[in-house]
Design an enzyme around this catalytic site. Sequence first.
Site, short mmCIF file in Angstrom:
data_model
loop_
_atom_site.label_atom_id
_atom_site.label_comp_id
_atom_site.label_asym_id
_atom_site.label_seq_id
_atom_site.Cartn_x
_atom_site.Cartn_y
_atom_site.Cartn_z
NE ARG A 100 27.80 39.43 -23.59
CZ ARG A 100 27.07 40.53 -23.48
NH1 ARG A 100 27.27 41.35 -22.48
NH2 ARG A 100 26.13 40.81 -24.39
CE LYS B 181 27.18 34.14 -30.41
NZ LYS B 181 26.23 35.18 -29.97
CD GLU C 70 24.90 33.04 -26.87
OE1 GLU C 70 24.15 33.78 -26.21
OE2 GLU C 70 25.01 33.13 -28.11
CG ASP D 48 21.81 32.29 -28.69
OD1 ASP D 48 21.51 31.74 -27.60
OD2 ASP D 48 22.06 33.51 -28.79
CG ASP E 136 24.34 33.25 -32.30
OD1 ASP E 136 24.70 34.37 -32.72
OD2 ASP E 136 24.15 33.00 -31.09
CE LYS F 50 18.60 34.08 -28.91
NZ LYS F 50 18.88 35.49 -28.56
CG ASP G 51 19.78 35.13 -25.36
OD1 ASP G 51 20.47 34.41 -26.10
OD2 ASP G 51 18.79 35.79 -25.74
N1 BES Z 1 23.07 35.78 -30.83
C1 BES Z 1 22.46 36.80 -30.06
C2 BES Z 1 22.51 38.16 -30.73
C3 BES Z 1 21.75 38.33 -32.01
C4 BES Z 1 20.47 38.87 -31.99
C5 BES Z 1 22.31 38.05 -33.22
C6 BES Z 1 19.77 39.07 -33.15
C7 BES Z 1 21.62 38.24 -34.41
C8 BES Z 1 20.34 38.75 -34.37
C9 BES Z 1 23.18 36.93 -28.72
O1 BES Z 1 23.71 35.76 -28.19
C10 BES Z 1 22.18 37.43 -27.73
O2 BES Z 1 21.26 36.72 -27.44
N2 BES Z 1 22.40 38.63 -27.22
C11 BES Z 1 21.55 39.20 -26.26
C12 BES Z 1 22.41 39.85 -25.18
C13 BES Z 1 21.63 40.33 -24.00
C14 BES Z 1 21.05 39.16 -23.24
C15 BES Z 1 22.54 41.15 -23.11
C16 BES Z 1 20.69 40.24 -26.96
O3 BES Z 1 21.20 40.91 -27.86
O4 BES Z 1 19.51 40.32 -26.67
ZN ZN Z 2 24.19 34.28 -29.56
MN MN Z 3 22.26 34.71 -27.01
#
Ligand code: BES
Ligand code: ZN
Ligand code: MN
Length: 481
Positions: free
Chosen positions: A334, A247, A332, A252, A271, A259, A330
């Site tokens: 996947r 990834k 993204e 992000d 990220d 966010k 968010d």
């Molecule tokens: N890059 C983030 C996940 C992340 C969070 C990595 C904290 C490192 C530290 C990912 O893209 C994300 O935003 N995931 C969301 C998914 C949700 C919207 C289903 C999350 O984990 O809140």
């Molecule tokens: Zn991310």
């Molecule tokens: Mn994200």
Amino acid sequence: MTEIKVLASVPTDAKVVAMGVSTTGPMPRGLGMTRKDLSAHGFDAKSGQTFFVPRAGGHGTLLVGLGESKSVTANSLRNAGAAIARATTKVESVATTLLNDTRVEKRAAAQAIVEGYRLALHRYVDLKKDKSAVANTSRFVLVTSTNAASAKTGVTRGQATANATCFARDLANTPPAHLTARMISDLAVAQAADAGLKAEVFNKDQLKQMGCGGMIGVNKGSVEPPRMVRLTWKPKGATGHVALVGKGVMYDSGGISLKPSDPSHAVMKMDMSGAAAVLATMLSLKALNVKTAVTGYLMCTDNMPSGSALKLGDVLTMRNGKTVEIHNTDAEGRLILADGLSLAAEQKPHAIVDIATLTGACLVALGEKVAGALTNNDELFTQIKKSSERVDEPVWQLPLVKDYRRLLDSNVADMRNIGGPSGGTITAALFLSEFVNDIPWVHLDIAGPMKVDGDEGWMNRGATAFGTRLLIDFVTNFKRR
Ligand code: BES
Ligand code: ZN
Ligand code: MN
């Protein structure tokens, strides 16, 4: 840069000699101090503890705790190497007798000591005028009375894995404006030939033509175009073929599902840690003479909000033809991994491993020290687990609960891009599993260990490059079934 060498005895110019001390057994000779004396000074030989005994003229002695002698492993030696580095950054010439102080096999021991030493010294100083955080040591000598050849091989391997890890850390620590998708792909191309790799770069038009709807969709809000890089390592007489997918979200923001404006999101420049780990791994294969064929995919783009950004309710058609309804922009990672996994699966490798800072849920579940691992093949996971233990990058398996697949059901598309309020790491992995065509696959969620807040063991404050040494060990030892 510190030169690292193997010698049969302590060189005369060494100013500090680091010796390993266990909680039992004899003390180093010539120290003139008993275990009781040292204990009174607060040194109990606990793992990671150091104690410096200076001497006028000649060299001082740095005692390095190894814990119980029976439980000393290559992993303890890596931490000992790190402890030596932190205690001697201002010393010109350092030597250690660690290779003689334990029974750990010389090659693995030397590799681990070099890794710990180099990783503890690593600092990201590219953007600082004051580079004084960089160590002054010009020579670090590993003293061994036997098996110098094995020790030298270990040093060479440790240098290669440390190079890879430091490089991946630098990439992840680099601010988003200093490392865009175009820049990381240029970097990959610039270094590929020397590393014996074929490099192919796919731009926005090409990705569109290839049907990579995930990459195009996530990139829609960004003024920076996306890049996919495919790196190929094909050694003569390869014994198997592995695909690695990383990834590479260069920043992000969350997209339209923005966010919150919280300082913690400055780490979302990291990220792309998965792509950095894959790139660093690919660049190390030649130096390590890896016999497995490896294809690496770097899936690189920003995730930004704007007038052209992906919207909630939009439906993307992915590389493998499946359609995805967006319920949260968010989620993204996947979406871009889906295209990478589909392309990887099309080549029918013996195994696919993806690595991604994918879910905050994984950080909540397993904390900052442990990555989540989900798989459709327990035998492949066993190989990953063994590598994880050897390199001291802990992973914990979470179940791919088939019953949760219905949480991804969509009214208008084949699936949606988020599940329910709980089990977020599992539903993310279930989403990914739709793109691997039943090829043995392990997903590594490194959201937790992508960074640390302080210096500890082989990690330093900032990006850890977690997974780099794990992937290198995995492809090095990969056995096809
Ligand atoms: N890059 C983030 C996940 C992340 C969070 C990595 C904290 C490192 C530290 C990912 O893209 C994300 O935003 N995931 C969301 C998914 C949700 C919207 C289903 C999350 O984990 O809140
Ligand atoms: Zn991310
Ligand atoms: Mn994200």
